[in-house]
Design a protein around this motif. Structure first.
Motif, short mmCIF file in Angstrom:
data_model
loop_
_atom_site.label_atom_id
_atom_site.label_comp_id
_atom_site.label_asym_id
_atom_site.label_seq_id
_atom_site.Cartn_x
_atom_site.Cartn_y
_atom_site.Cartn_z
N ILE A 1 34.66 -85.33 34.01
CA ILE A 1 34.09 -85.49 32.52
C ILE A 1 32.99 -86.45 32.66
N ARG A 2 31.76 -85.97 31.93
CA ARG A 2 30.65 -86.99 31.70
C ARG A 2 30.93 -88.36 31.36
N GLN A 3 30.30 -89.27 31.91
CA GLN A 3 30.57 -90.70 31.28
C GLN A 3 30.18 -90.76 29.89
N GLU A 4 28.83 -90.33 29.49
CA GLU A 4 28.15 -90.15 28.40
C GLU A 4 28.82 -89.34 27.44
N SER A 5 29.88 -88.60 27.82
CA SER A 5 30.75 -87.88 26.72
C SER A 5 31.66 -88.71 25.97
N LYS A 6 32.24 -89.85 26.79
CA LYS A 6 33.28 -90.69 26.21
C LYS A 6 32.53 -91.51 25.30
N ASN A 7 31.22 -91.98 26.01
CA ASN A 7 30.48 -93.07 24.99
C ASN A 7 29.95 -92.34 23.73
N ALA A 8 29.34 -90.85 23.75
CA ALA A 8 29.03 -90.34 22.69
C ALA A 8 30.08 -90.23 21.56
N ILE A 9 31.30 -89.84 22.04
CA ILE A 9 32.63 -89.60 21.12
C ILE A 9 32.91 -90.74 20.19
N ALA A 10 32.96 -92.06 21.30
CA ALA A 10 33.26 -93.24 20.56
C ALA A 10 32.39 -93.52 19.40
N ARG A 11 30.88 -93.38 19.93
CA ARG A 11 29.65 -93.51 18.93
C ARG A 11 30.03 -92.92 17.52
N LEU A 12 30.31 -91.56 17.81
CA LEU A 12 30.41 -90.78 16.64
C LEU A 12 31.21 -91.01 15.65
N LYS A 13 32.67 -91.60 16.17
CA LYS A 13 33.43 -92.17 15.39
C LYS A 13 33.40 -93.48 14.73
N ILE B 1 41.62 -83.63 30.21
CA ILE B 1 40.33 -83.84 29.55
C ILE B 1 40.19 -84.51 28.33
N ALA B 2 40.70 -83.92 27.40
CA ALA B 2 40.85 -84.36 26.03
C ALA B 2 41.33 -85.87 26.13
N GLU B 3 42.34 -86.23 26.60
CA GLU B 3 42.93 -87.53 26.43
C GLU B 3 41.79 -88.59 27.28
N GLU B 4 41.16 -88.09 28.22
CA GLU B 4 40.10 -88.98 28.88
C GLU B 4 38.67 -89.17 28.01
N ALA B 5 38.53 -87.83 27.56
CA ALA B 5 37.30 -87.99 26.45
C ALA B 5 37.51 -88.65 25.38
N GLY B 6 38.80 -88.77 24.88
CA GLY B 6 39.00 -89.65 23.55
C GLY B 6 38.70 -88.79 22.22
N VAL B 7 39.02 -87.41 22.59
CA VAL B 7 38.95 -86.36 21.18
C VAL B 7 40.25 -86.66 20.62
N ASP B 8 40.06 -86.19 19.37
CA ASP B 8 41.55 -86.15 18.33
C ASP B 8 42.51 -85.17 18.64
N ASN B 9 41.66 -83.95 18.87
CA ASN B 9 42.68 -82.97 18.81
C ASN B 9 41.96 -81.90 20.06
N TYR B 10 42.88 -80.89 20.75
CA TYR B 10 42.25 -79.78 21.53
C TYR B 10 43.10 -78.56 21.45
N VAL B 11 42.37 -77.52 21.58
CA VAL B 11 42.66 -76.21 21.51
C VAL B 11 42.60 -75.62 22.94
N SER B 12 43.55 -75.11 23.69
CA SER B 12 43.39 -74.85 24.94
C SER B 12 43.61 -72.99 24.86
N GLN B 13 43.26 -72.49 25.81
CA GLN B 13 43.03 -71.10 26.31
C GLN B 13 42.43 -70.34 25.23
N ALA B 14 41.26 -70.57 24.87
CA ALA B 14 40.79 -70.22 23.67
C ALA B 14 39.77 -68.90 24.13
N LEU B 15 39.60 -67.93 23.42
CA LEU B 15 38.73 -66.77 23.52
C LEU B 15 37.61 -67.20 22.72
N PRO B 16 36.28 -66.34 23.11
CA PRO B 16 35.30 -66.46 22.04
C PRO B 16 35.82 -66.42 20.32
N ASP B 17 36.50 -65.14 20.30
CA ASP B 17 36.82 -65.09 18.96
C ASP B 17 37.95 -65.93 18.29
#
Length: 693
Positions: free
Chosen positions: A520-532, A553-569
């Motif tokens: 995971i990008r370090q800046e991703s965690k910082n960005a998500i924290a700032r967006l909140k 990855i979701a736990e490490e990034a700090g996102v609220d929810n995640y969706v796995s095995q997602a296709l484009p549609d």
């Protein structure tokens, strides 16, 4: 080039050169060449004052000035370089224009009365014409009808001094407004023109990398698969399939070969071509910028539209107040003062300048917004949806283990996998190809045609046997490859690590598993924290990876929810579901499979390293700094709405006070009009200042 320093501050220095030393094209060339150097933020050449302003960072003043000193006749008199730039526009002197208007106004008062009457009528005609056009469009109450009414009343009563004064003030106001708006457009265009894009050209038989801004007619440019064509020209050699949808609207790629015409901003999807440039890169860039700015005006921010509607609604009250004033007092001057002071001009000028300032601030942070609407929508959004690979993660995944099965060797599995994956630009594919390269494995093509099955994997064959590589769903569910105990053990081992697993099958049996980690990008965690902190209440990660990888990855990034095995549609359906539930959604992605979701979201944002299709689809393009600039963009949007609201309150307050003072007889109608124009320009100039530091 010789010059002398006239003013200096940390990160900023102004120099003066001998007047007449630079031609218009040379001034443009100086601006472009110095702007492209390391550490330079902006360069402004003023040919009227013969001065150059340089703003810089992370370098010393001496280094900044050395770039200027290096520009001798070798560069400034080079016909090829000069052909690649447009001449700088002659900068007008605002003060000179205004003084000229005032002098002419008072000289007119010395003319005979009949001639003054004719000149007054001449001044009335253009304003009357604007009013008639407005009335034909159904706009009874607008600034044009206000101005024409004030002038017409003065002329009809024979008060030519007042009519002349009103005409002078209106013309000065228009000049000031035009100057202010032009400055804001020029500021935005300047921000967008400063670019460090690189292209590859053939020079003296060798491939060389240069800035796109230095491309000139006749250059031979190399464009490879996945790259954007940087200039208009003809194919010099090679063949390619080119996506011209952005230029011609054609839905399918077009085959290009020697002597075919190609256009700037189209995309090479397959193959490699060398292009002989016709239109220099600088020219096509300028055209693209002009188009962007013009198009952005049709994508107005909601707060801008609201300000314009308020302005139109307030005009009728000017007429009502003028009529009531004249009816009660019989004083024409007091009635005229209510017509000369209106809310419409300032609101309709200030709001779009605020939007242009927001776009300029975005550009200064490396962000390309395709309209002010998208900046404001991003500020209002409560939900951000992020793709994982290449967005939240570094997009530089590495192969950490190759597990062979059956009679296959580790290197053989990796070699064959790289042979398939090298055809596709996905980050996991690059990881496999890079790993094979690091081990010195030669993976010449031995297989048949490769078929890419979107979000699933790759299918091909070798010596009549099926080759399949991709996700567990593709291999075990779609292709019905037996799921062995060995595969189950490997899955269990990496279940909690967040690693991605590529499954490789040959002839209907599992031949190996390639373990890939994408940190995971370090800046991703910082960005998500700032967006909140900036008010985003719902942050979601959506990925084609499995449940375990997505969860880690979701736990490490700090996102609220995640969706796995997602296709484009699946991504599109998820975004539409969020919108149906009343959410304003921002989608951030980088891959070809993210393009449908980027298009469906209220705001689509592409990463700096995004595929060309994702970049074309997105509403906003981020720079190559991961997600670092995303919170800054949200802050710019919030400040944009706040500034438009604050300016509207100031406009209403100031102009209401001026009307009141005019009615009370404290100030004359001419003074009220002058103060009105001055406040309009002052507020508009303040709208040009940066929204964020």
């Amino acid at each position: 080039m010789t010059f002398q320093i006239v003013h200096q501050l940390p990160g900023r220095v102004r120099v003066r050169y001998q007047k007449g030393f630079l031609s218009s094209k040379q001034a443009s060339l100086v601006q472009m060449l110095v702007s492209l150097q390391e550490g330079i933020d902006s360069v402004t050449v003023n040919m009227i004052s013969a001065s150059i302003l340089i703003e810089y960072h992370d370098i010393s003043e001496a280094v900044a000035l050395s770039y200027l000193k290096a520009l001798d006749s070798k560069y400034l008199d080079n016909p090829e370089l000069l052909d690649g730039v447009q001449g700088a526009a002659v900068q007008e002197s605002l003060i000179t224009d205004l003084l000229e208007m005032v002098v002419i106004h008072y000289l007119k008062r010395l003319l005979p009365f009949p001639l003054r009457r004719v000149l007054a009528a001449k001044n009335l005609i253009p304003h009357a014409g604007k009013a008639v056009k407005a009335l034909c469009r159904g706009k009874i109450f607008c600034a044009d009808t206000l101005d024409a009414t004030a002038l017409g009343l003065s002329y009809s009563t024979g008060d030519f001094n007042t009519a002349g004064s009103i005409s002078l003030l209106l013309n000065m106001g228009e000049t000031l407004e035009d100057y202010t708006k032009r400055k804001s457009y020029d500021s935005l265009a300047s921000s967008l023109l400063i670019t460090n894009e690189k292209v590859h050209i053939i020079q003296n038989g060798e491939e060389k990398e240069i800035s796109a801004g230095l491309l000139k007619s006749g250059d031979i440019v190399i464009v490879r698969a996945g790259s954007v064509i940087p200039a208009d020209g003809t194919v010099y050699s090679g063949e390619a399939m080119v996506n011209q949808a952005s230029m011609t609207g054609e839905s399918l790629p077009v085959h290009k070969e020697k002597d075919s015409t190609v256009f700037a901003s189209t995309i090479v999807e397959e193959g490699e071509i060398q292009i002989q440039v016709k239109a220099a890169g600088g020219e096509t860039k300028v055209n693209k910028i002009v188009s962007l700015i013009d198009r952005s005006q049709s994508l107005k921010a909601a707060s801008q539209i609201k300000a314009e509607r308020i302005a139109d609604r307030l005009v009728k009250y000017n007429f009502m107040l003028a009529g009531a004033t004249y009816f009660l007092t019989g004083n024409f001057a007091k009635a005229a003062s209510t017509l000369l002071v209106d809310y419409s001009c300032a609101m309709k000028l200030s709001a779009p300048i605020c939007v242009l300032s927001a776009m300029r601030d975005s550009a200064n942070n490396g962000i390309m917004a395709k309209g002010g609407k998208f900046i404001e929508d991003l500020a209002k959004a409560d939900t951000f949806v992020f793709d994982k690979t290449g967005t939240l993660t570094a997009s530089t995944p590495k192969v950490v283990r190759v597990v062979p099965f059956g009679n296959y060797e580790e290197n053989e599995v990796l070699r064959l996998a790289a042979c398939l994956e090298e055809h596709f630009p996905h980050s996991l594919a690059r990881a496999v190809v890079n790993a094979a390269s690091e081990r010195g494995l030669n993976h010449q093509e031995e297989h048949t045609k490769v078929e890419y099955i979107l979000a699933h994997g790759i299918a091909s064959s070798l010596n009549g046997e099926k080759l399949r590589i991709g996700s567990s769903h593709f291999i075990f569910d779609d292709e019905k490859i037996p799921y062995t105990k060995q595969a189950e053990n490997i899955d269990a081992e990496y279940k909690k690590t967040g690693a991605s697993l590529l499954y490789f099958a040959i002839a209907g049996e599992l031949a190996g598993i390639i373990v890939i980690e994408d940190p995971i990008r370090q800046e991703s965690k910082n960005a998500i924290a700032r967006l909140k902190k900036l008010g985003v209440t719902n942050i979601v990660m959506i990925t084609g990876d499995g449940e375990n990888t997505a969860r880690v990855i979701a736990e490490e990034a700090g996102v609220d929810n995640y969706v796995s095995q997602a296709l484009p549609d699946t991504k599109v359906e998820y975004i539409k579901k969020l919108q149906k539930n009343g959410h304003k959604v921002v989608m951030v992605g980088d891959g070809i499979n993210d393009a449908p979701a980027l298009s469906s979201a209220d705001v689509g944002i592409a990463m700096g390293s995004a595929s060309s299709i994702a970049s074309e689809t997105a509403d906003i393009l981020l720079p190559d700094d991961g997600l670092t600039s995303l919170p800054k963009l949200r802050e710019i949007g919030i400040r944009l709405m706040e500034r438009i609201s604050l300016n509207n309150r100031a406009i209403v307050g100031i102009n209401t006070a001026l009307i009141g003072l005019g009615l009370a007889g404290v100030i004359s109608s001419a003074t009220a009009a002058l103060l009105h124009n001055t406040s309009t320009v002052a507020i508009s100039m303040s709208a040009m200042t940066p929204l964020v530091e």
